[in-house]
Structure formats: structure tokens, C-alpha cells
Design an enzyme around this catalytic site. Structure first.
Site, short mmCIF file in Angstrom:
data_model
loop_
_atom_site.label_atom_id
_atom_site.label_comp_id
_atom_site.label_asym_id
_atom_site.label_seq_id
_atom_site.Cartn_x
_atom_site.Cartn_y
_atom_site.Cartn_z
N ASP A 247 15.30 -3.71 33.14
CA ASP A 247 15.39 -3.40 31.71
C ASP A 247 15.38 -4.71 30.91
O ASP A 247 14.62 -4.88 29.95
CB ASP A 247 16.70 -2.62 31.48
CG ASP A 247 16.82 -2.08 30.08
OD1 ASP A 247 15.85 -2.14 29.33
OD2 ASP A 247 17.91 -1.58 29.74
N ASP A 251 11.96 -6.76 28.91
CA ASP A 251 11.97 -7.07 27.47
C ASP A 251 11.68 -8.56 27.26
O ASP A 251 10.94 -8.93 26.33
CB ASP A 251 13.33 -6.72 26.85
CG ASP A 251 13.32 -5.32 26.27
OD1 ASP A 251 12.36 -4.57 26.53
OD2 ASP A 251 14.27 -4.96 25.55
#
Ligand code: NAD
Length: 359
Positions: A247, A251
Site C-alpha cells: 500500500d 503510493d
């Protein structure tokens, strides 16, 4: 071919960007003689408003009964104070879990036309950025038991992180198979110097690697990986990691490519049905103003054609139309630079469609 696509426009800029992707899909259908039937469902904040829950049963049923799902984004400040069990993101976690989507593939690729938009130094960008993060999606700490209790007069919170050999093995295979279609290098990212789950992760990765003698495997600690992504991104080809690390790293990887508005992602399980979406959120700050970049969602639709419907040519046609539009100098505000022509969300859709129609 006839394909049924479940559409979740979602919240914020979701409806604007998904509408552009559907226009693009309609042109592809016309040009290549396909029929795409859309079934639009509510999920996220808008579903909380209409039905009191983020993922109504009917919406989930339609996700489970279609050829693939195309999603905009969910969430926004309006629902920030909703009780945790009913928050908009619960819709996504529920869909991923129920559809058995355990792998998330996110390309981190720089469009040469947007090299200026990367926050990295030009000489680093010039070495090339083209890797893919394979993230385990339905295990680990986001799905573990959690509790907050009072102990010795203060609140104590606890989140459990669990991985089984089976969960690690299946995501390892996705990574190794993906590497076979690329340059045959996997870097597995963990925190094996601290976490038991990571030590098991590393052991299983090494076992699976023996099934793939043509692919090389290296291990990297997650803190080092976070540094290497900004220092020397050209070293990466396929990065495989667990849910929470993935995650965060994905990003970071998307930031170095310029704009998060440009990047698609796919989530797949064992079959061909997947969930396709841009990587960004619902961008409430620009919602409803025709400012959003629809390219991430349009490229997500292209990924859907390729990975779920076996329509490689159609998918490549969309990618080529996006490239051509960027070559023409058109940009939305998020990736605007000097000398370029600024467009709104709809107008960006128009330009991409115009290129598709030139074919
Ligand atoms: P965000 O990705 O929505 O926005 C971050 C920044 O990027 C904002 O300045 C936004 O304007 C810009 N941006 C994002 N997408 C863009 C696009 N297509 N075109 C132009 N600019 C774009 O992240 P956030 O602000 O942290 O989150 C907003 C909401 O979205 C929150 O409620 C969050 O929970 C939710 N969210 C949803 C998803 C999802 O549905 N998959 C993912 C992340 C965040």
C-alpha cells in the site's frame, strides 16, 4: 464478444472519470464489434447515503456476477466520521475479499512526455522507471483481528498481522509469472529482521523461486526499498510484497512517475474476472469541477480489456490514443507544465476518443 461490466462510479471525482472511461470503451466496442453491457451499482459514501451501508448486497451480487468491475474511487470528508465498520473503504475491502482478489498489480512507469512532472532529479528519471508492484491484497494487518481496550487506565490498541504459507505462495506465483513476461527479475520486500510474518514470507518466496529457475529472486527490507525507489528506481522490475508494505510503496512509486492521476491498477484472483481502478482516491478537493485527470481510469479500462477479456489489440489502441494525446501537448491540471495545453476532464476524454477514432 459480449461482456458485462459492473460499474462503480463511487464518490468525489469518481463519476466524472468513470464516465470518460465508459465513453472510450463505447468507441472501442463500436470499432471492434464488441458489446459492453454496463450494470451500474452504488458503493462507498453514496451507498451509505442511499442505503445506509457502504456495500449493499445487490451491488456485491452484481460484482460477483459479471465479467469485470470498473471502479472510480470511494470516500470523502462527508463520511469521515461514520463508524469504522460502515466507512466507504469497507466497500472496497468487501469487494476484494468476496471476489477473491488476492493480487494487486500496479505499474510504475514514467511517460517520457511527463518526465518533467517527476519530483526526482532528471538524471535519475533518465535511467528509466518501469516496474510493477505486485501487492498481496486480502491478508496481513488490514484483515487481522483488531481491538482497542482500556488497560491500566489508558487505551491500548492492537492490530494483528497474519500470513499463511498458502497466501504467500499464491502471490509469489503471480509475481514470478509476471516477471516471466518482463525481464525476469523479482525483488521480494519484507521486514524479516523484525517480523515473523516476514520470515515466513521470505522462506516461501525462496521455495517458490525453485519452480522458476529462469527468474532471479532478491530480497530487500522494506525501509531500504522505500529509499531505493527514490534513489535508483531503474533497478526494479517486479516488486512483490505484503498488503500494508505494498500500500505504502505503491503510493511512493506512483509519486515518482509524475501524477497519480495517470496510473491504473488491476486486482485479480484465480479466474479472469478482475477489479480495475485508478490508484488515486476520490479527490474531493477538485470533485465536480471538470478538473480531474481521467487517464488513470481510462488506462484501467485498457488493462481490463487486456487481462480479463483477452483483447490485447483493443487495449493497445487505448494506450496509443493516450500517448498520442500527451504527444499533442494536452494535460489536465495535475500534470500541467509550461508550454502545454490545459484541458478539463471531459475535454481530455474528447481528445483521447478523437485519436481512437483516427485509427
Ligand atoms: P486522493 O488520491 O483522492 O487525492 C490526493 C491529491 O491528488 C489531491 O490533491 C487530488 O486532487 C489529487 N488527485 C487525485 N486524483 C486525481 C486525478 N484523477 N486528477 C487530478 N488530481 C487528482 O487522496 P486523498 O485526498 O488522500 O483521499 C481522498 C478520499 O479518497 C478519502 O476519503 C480517501 O479515503 C479516499 N480514497 C479512496 C481510494 C479508492 O477508492 N480506491 C483510494 C485512496 C483514497
Amino acid at each position: 464478444m459480449n461482456k458485462t461490466i459492473t460499474i462503480i462510479k463511487g464518490d468525489g471525482i469518481g463519476p466524472e472519470i468513470v464516465t470518460q472511461a465508459m465513453r472510450v470503451l463505447d468507441v472501442v466496442a463500436q470499432q471492434y464489434g464488441h458489446t459492453f453491457t454496463y450494470q451500474e451499482v452504488a458503493a462507498g459514501g453514496n451507498a451509505i447515503d442511499q442505503y445506509g451501508v457502504p456495500l449493499p448486497e445487490e451491488s456485491l451480487a452484481k460484482c460477483l456476477n459479471c465479467d469485470s468491475v470498473l471502479l472510480g474511487a470511494v470516500g470523502g470528508p462527508k463520511w469521515d466520521n461514520v463508524e469504522p465498520a460502515r466507512r466507504p473503504e469497507k466497500a472496497l475491502l468487501g469487494i476484494r475479499k468476496e471476489m477473491g482478489l488476492y493480487s494487486n498489480l500496479r505499474p510504475a512507469k514514467i511517460f517520457p512526455q511527463l518526465a518533467d512532472a517527476s519530483p526526482l532529479k532528471p538524471f535519475i528519471v533518465a535511467e528509466g522507471i518501469d516496474f510493477i508492484i505486485v501487492r498481496e491484497l486480502i491478508g496481513g494487518i488490514y484483515f487481522g483481528k483488531r481491538r482497542t481496550e482500556e488497560l491500566d487506565g489508558q487505551l491500548v490498541a492492537n492490530d494483528e498481522m497474519t500470513y499463511s504459507e498458502g497466501e504467500i505462495r499464491r502471490i509469489a506465483r503471480v509475481a514470478f509469472n509476471t516477471a516471466r513476461k518482463r525481464s525476469g527479475r523479482v525483488i521480494s520486500v519484507d521486514k524479516a529482521n523484525v517480523l515473523d510474518t516476514s520470515r515466513l514470507w521470505r522462506k516461501v518466496m525462496n521455495e517458490v523461486a525453485e519452480e522458476y529457475p529462469d527468474v532471479t529472486l532478491e530480497h530487500m527490507l522494506v525501509d531500504n526499498c522505500a529509499m531505493q525507489i527514490v534513489k535508483k528506481p531503474s533497478q526494479f522490475d517486479v516488486v512483490v510484497t505484503e498488503n500494508m508494505f505494498g500500500d505504502i510503496l505503491s503510493d511512493e512509486a506512483s509519486m515518482i512517475t509524475g501524477s497519480i492521476g495517470m496510473i491504473p491498477s488491476s486486482s485479480l484472483g484465480d479466474g479472469t474476472r478482475g477489479l480495475y481502478e485508478p490508484i488515486h482516491g476520490s479527490a474531493p478537493d477538485i470533485a465536480g469541477q471538470n478538473l480531474a485527470n481521467p487517464i488513470g481510469t481510462i488506462l484501467a479500462a485498457a488493462m481490463m480489456l487486456k487481462y480479463s477479456f483477452d483483447m490485447d489489440e483493443e487495449s493497445a489502441a487505448i494506450e496509443a490514443a493516450v500517448e498520442a494525446t500527451l504527444n499533442d501537448g494536452y494535460r489536465t491540471g495535475d500534470c500541467m507544465s509550461e508550454g502545454m495545453i490545459r484541458l478539463g476532464c471531459v475535454e481530455m476524454g474528447d481528445q483521447i476518443i478523437a485519436h481512437l477514432k483516427k485509427r
